[in-house]
Design a protein around this motif. Structure first.
Motif, PDB file in Angstrom:
ATOM      1  N   LYS A 211     -12.484  12.988 -27.572  1.00 32.67           N
ATOM      2  CA  LYS A 211     -11.031  12.779 -27.470  1.00 32.67           C
ATOM      3  C   LYS A 211     -10.273  14.097 -27.629  1.00 32.67           C
ATOM      4  N   GLY A 212      -9.206  14.223 -26.853  1.00 34.35           N
ATOM      5  CA  GLY A 212      -8.269  15.335 -27.053  1.00 34.35           C
ATOM      6  C   GLY A 212      -8.738  16.685 -26.553  1.00 34.35           C
ATOM      7  N   VAL A 213      -9.766  16.720 -25.702  1.00 36.32           N
ATOM      8  CA  VAL A 213     -10.261  18.030 -25.241  1.00 36.32           C
ATOM      9  C   VAL A 213      -9.495  18.570 -24.040  1.00 36.32           C
ATOM     10  N   THR A 214      -8.661  17.728 -23.422  1.00 35.86           N
ATOM     11  CA  THR A 214      -7.920  18.242 -22.273  1.00 35.86           C
ATOM     12  C   THR A 214      -6.443  18.392 -22.624  1.00 35.86           C
ATOM     13  N   VAL A 215      -5.805  19.356 -21.962  1.00 33.58           N
ATOM     14  CA  VAL A 215      -4.377  19.559 -22.184  1.00 33.58           C
ATOM     15  C   VAL A 215      -3.550  18.752 -21.189  1.00 33.58           C
ATOM     16  N   TRP A 223     -12.580  19.687 -18.242  1.00 33.13           N
ATOM     17  CA  TRP A 223     -13.297  20.157 -19.445  1.00 33.13           C
ATOM     18  C   TRP A 223     -14.799  19.956 -19.278  1.00 33.13           C
ATOM     19  N   GLN A 224     -15.182  18.776 -18.800  1.00 32.18           N
ATOM     20  CA  GLN A 224     -16.587  18.560 -18.457  1.00 32.18           C
ATOM     21  C   GLN A 224     -16.768  18.922 -16.985  1.00 32.18           C
ATOM     22  N   THR A 225     -17.657  19.873 -16.707  1.00 33.02           N
ATOM     23  CA  THR A 225     -17.884  20.254 -15.318  1.00 33.02           C
ATOM     24  C   THR A 225     -18.901  19.284 -14.710  1.00 33.02           C
ATOM     25  N   PRO A 226     -18.534  18.559 -13.637  1.00 32.73           N
ATOM     26  CA  PRO A 226     -19.532  17.693 -12.994  1.00 32.73           C
ATOM     27  C   PRO A 226     -20.699  18.550 -12.503  1.00 32.73           C
ATOM     28  N   SER A 227     -21.908  18.011 -12.578  1.00 25.47           N
ATOM     29  CA  SER A 227     -23.088  18.805 -12.188  1.00 25.47           C
ATOM     30  C   SER A 227     -22.962  19.326 -10.764  1.00 25.47           C
ATOM     31  N   THR A 450      -0.865  26.251 -27.222  1.00 28.39           N
ATOM     32  CA  THR A 450      -1.429  25.130 -27.971  1.00 28.39           C
ATOM     33  C   THR A 450      -2.862  24.915 -27.503  1.00 28.39           C
ATOM     34  N   LEU A 451      -3.779  24.735 -28.458  1.00 28.90           N
ATOM     35  CA  LEU A 451      -5.186  24.522 -28.099  1.00 28.90           C
ATOM     36  C   LEU A 451      -5.522  23.035 -28.135  1.00 28.90           C
ATOM     37  N   ALA A 452      -6.333  22.592 -27.184  1.00 27.98           N
ATOM     38  CA  ALA A 452      -6.856  21.224 -27.229  1.00 27.98           C
ATOM     39  C   ALA A 452      -8.030  21.183 -28.209  1.00 27.98           C
ATOM     40  N   ASN A 453      -8.569  19.986 -28.426  1.00 28.55           N
ATOM     41  CA  ASN A 453      -9.714  19.840 -29.336  1.00 28.55           C
ATOM     42  C   ASN A 453     -10.999  20.355 -28.704  1.00 28.55           C
ATOM     43  N   GLN A 462      -9.508  24.210 -23.838  1.00 28.34           N
ATOM     44  CA  GLN A 462      -8.342  24.253 -22.957  1.00 28.34           C
ATOM     45  C   GLN A 462      -7.101  24.594 -23.774  1.00 28.34           C
ATOM     46  N   TRP A 463      -6.159  25.282 -23.140  1.00 31.70           N
ATOM     47  CA  TRP A 463      -4.911  25.660 -23.805  1.00 31.70           C
ATOM     48  C   TRP A 463      -3.742  25.455 -22.865  1.00 31.70           C
ATOM     49  N   ARG A 464      -2.546  25.314 -23.446  1.00 34.69           N
ATOM     50  CA  ARG A 464      -1.346  25.224 -22.604  1.00 34.69           C
ATOM     51  C   ARG A 464      -0.158  25.826 -23.346  1.00 34.69           C
ATOM     52  N   ILE A 465       0.808  26.244 -22.571  1.00 35.96           N
ATOM     53  CA  ILE A 465       2.032  26.786 -23.162  1.00 35.96           C
ATOM     54  C   ILE A 465       3.168  26.521 -22.183  1.00 35.96           C
TER      55      ILE A 465
END
Ligand SMILES: Nc1nc2c(c(=O)[nH]1)N[C@H]1C(S)=C(S)[C@@H](COP(=O)(O)O)O[C@H]1N2
Ligand SMILES: [Mo]
Length: 512
Positions: A211-215, A223-227, A450-453, A462-465
């Motif tokens: 949970k919370g890994v994407t901004v 965040w998860q790269t598909p193979s 701001t950093l994601a989890n 991931q980060w956003r501003i």
């Protein structure tokens, strides 16, 4: 003259068969992922309206794919015969026909996911074979016709005919040989692919994105790269195809006891699973040679402990089935981190091109010194006793990752509406972790993002501003700080010898 139309059609058929067979053989030998005829068949499937597809499945049942490929081959046979006949009067028409067929193949291959340059080689070979074979056969047919018509060069009709027939037989032989080579070469890949499909590895679970890994900003790399989107780097023009039953890992060198692990030995051990971000030392600042996946495998530390490294050993020289080598510090393979022999990626057995059946993965190291795909040999040794594949070519023997950050949104050169602009991306420093990301506008003060989890220090973050940008041209740059307090340097370094540094900088224009 009367029968010659038939002969021209036969020449066309033979030329067509040679081109197809050589293209098929090339696809199998090069182990390209999408052979041209298969790609066309898949393209036709994708373009088939639902009701027609259902009719086909009802009619041909599970043979639907075979029926489709056979259908395509029958149509091709007719086209080839027609092109052969056309070549008698209008050579250019035959060549145009071949080019059009090759173009259909190119379009079909391009439509497949993840096409590589090598996927087009079989098409080029096929096209060349069509033209050359038809040209040679046509030359002899013309001589035959000329002789029959009593023109020059003078000669016995039967001899010219015999020559043509002999040539036709040779051509047919080449086509058959190409087909057989293709079958034999394709068998290894089919065997590996089939065993991969049937493989169920106990302890391997499906990825559940924390949970919370994407901004939540569109345009940021997932965040998860598909193979299927994971970057691919290796030196193997022909990828090893190893069935698990044929895989063995030998651990030897400066050890108390040599180990030989079969695939079953390996996966009968406790499985470890982790989100780990892997990146390439050749990644330029702001580049895409980085990905994050859910890896499952077996920890290397207990396996190496079993072998018992001797005092003085400080390295493990890993060798791939294709002969590629890399040197990894013994310490990072035996400390508390999740250095593993990975067998699965994103919950599925490793894709062949990502190292099936077993590859190494070490959080915190660039791939070129750690992530050996198709690994079959580990020699416990000393760094002063060997030089690995990339160290021979001027890269550093040691390759710990460097702190990095990237702006994904907006993209370089973008026009954005003036006012509030959301800026976002990713940052990584595997096995240390990221504590802060800052963005600078036009050389002004660094502003905190701001950093994601993250689930651990081994993945990117991931980060956003949100920035306020007046109308005009702007330059944005990003830098990260790791959990040890080290701030990413702005000093520019090339990827050689041990990884790029510098701040990712983009130019954008804010418009009213
Ligand atoms: N056998 C083999 N393993 C290899 C390589 C290679 O050339 N051959 N390249 C390495 C490099 S430089 C990187 S960055 C990673 C890339 O792994 P991926 O292709 O699965 O993303 O694999 C590593 N393992
Ligand atoms: Mo790499």
């Amino acid at each position: 003259m009367r029968t010659s139309r038939l002969w021209w059609a036969l020449a066309g058929l033979l030329a067509g068969a040679v081109g197809l067979a050589l293209s098929y053989a090339a696809a199998a030998v090069l182990r390209v992922r999408v052979a041209p005829v298969v790609a066309v068949a898949e393209g036709v499937t994708a373009l088939t309206p639902g009701p027609v597809a259902r009719w086909a499945i009802d009619t041909f049942d599970t043979n639907d794919k075979l029926a489709l490929v056979s259908g395509i081959l029958v149509i091709l046979a007719v086209v080839f015969a027609l092109l052969g006949r056309a070549a008698r009067q209008r050579w250019w028409l035959a060549v145009t026909g071949y080019v059009v067929l090759a173009a259909v193949g190119v379009v079909a291959v391009v439509a497949e996911p993840n096409t590589a340059f090598v996927d087009f080689v079989p098409i080029a070979i096929g096209l060349l074979a069509w033209i050359v074979t038809l040209a040679v056969l046509a030359e002899w047919l013309r001589r035959w016709e000329l002789v029959e018509a009593g023109g020059e060069p003078a000669g016995e009709p039967t001899r010219t005919r015999r020559n043509f027939l002999a040539l036709a037989a040779v051509t047919a032989g080449i086509a058959v040989a190409g087909g057989l080579v293709g079958r034999a070469a394709g068998a290894a890949r089919r065997k590996a692919e089939q065993s991969r499909r049937l493989l169920r590895i106990e302890g391997v679970t499906a990825p559940a994105v924390p949970k919370g890994v994407t901004v939540g900003v569109e345009g940021v790399a997932p965040w998860q790269t598909p193979s299927s989107d994971f970057y691919l780097i290796d030196t193997a023009f022909i990828k090893p195809t190893i069935a698990p039953a044929d895989w063995e890992l030998r651990i030897h060198g400066m050890v108390e006891r040599e180990l030989r692990l079969s695939y079953d030995d390996l996966v009968s051990r406790e499985v470890t699973e982790d989100w780990i971000t892997l990146n390439c030392v050749s990644n330029e600042v702001g580049g895409k040679l980085v990905g994050n996946a859910w890896w499952s495998g077996v920890r290397l530390a207990p396996i190496l402990a079993e072998a018992g490294p001797l005092p003085g050993a400080d390295a493990v020289l890993q060798t791939s089935d294709d002969g590629w080598t890399c040197g990894t510090p013994l310490r990072v393979l035996t400390d508390e981190r999740n250095a593993m022999l990975a067998v699965a990626m994103n919950g599925e057995p490793l894709p062949i091109e990502h190292g099936f059946p077993v590859r190494t993965l070490v959080p915190g190291l660039y791939g070129y010194v750690s992530a050996c795909k198709w690994v079959v040999d580990m020699e416990v040794t000393r760094f002063d006793r060997f030089s690995a594949y990339w160290t021979d070519k001027g890269w550093s023997a040691q390759g710990p990752v460097k702190i990095a950050s990237r702006i994904d949104v907006p993209h370089d050169g973008a026009d954005v509406p003036a006012g509030e602009v959301v800026c976002a991306g990713a940052a990584w420093m595997q096995h240390t972790g990221i504590s802060a990301v800052e963005v600078q506008v036009d050389g002004g003060p660094w502003q905190p993002a701001t950093l994601a989890n993250v689930p651990s220090v081994d993945t990117w973050v991931q980060w956003r501003i949100s920035l306020t940008l007046p109308e005009g041209d702007h330059r944005l740059r990003v830098r990260a700080t790791d959990k040890d307090g080290n701030v990413q340097t702005g000093a520019i370094a090339d990827v050689v010898p041990d990884g790029a540094t510098g701040w990712h900088t983009i130019a954008i224009t804010a418009k009213a």
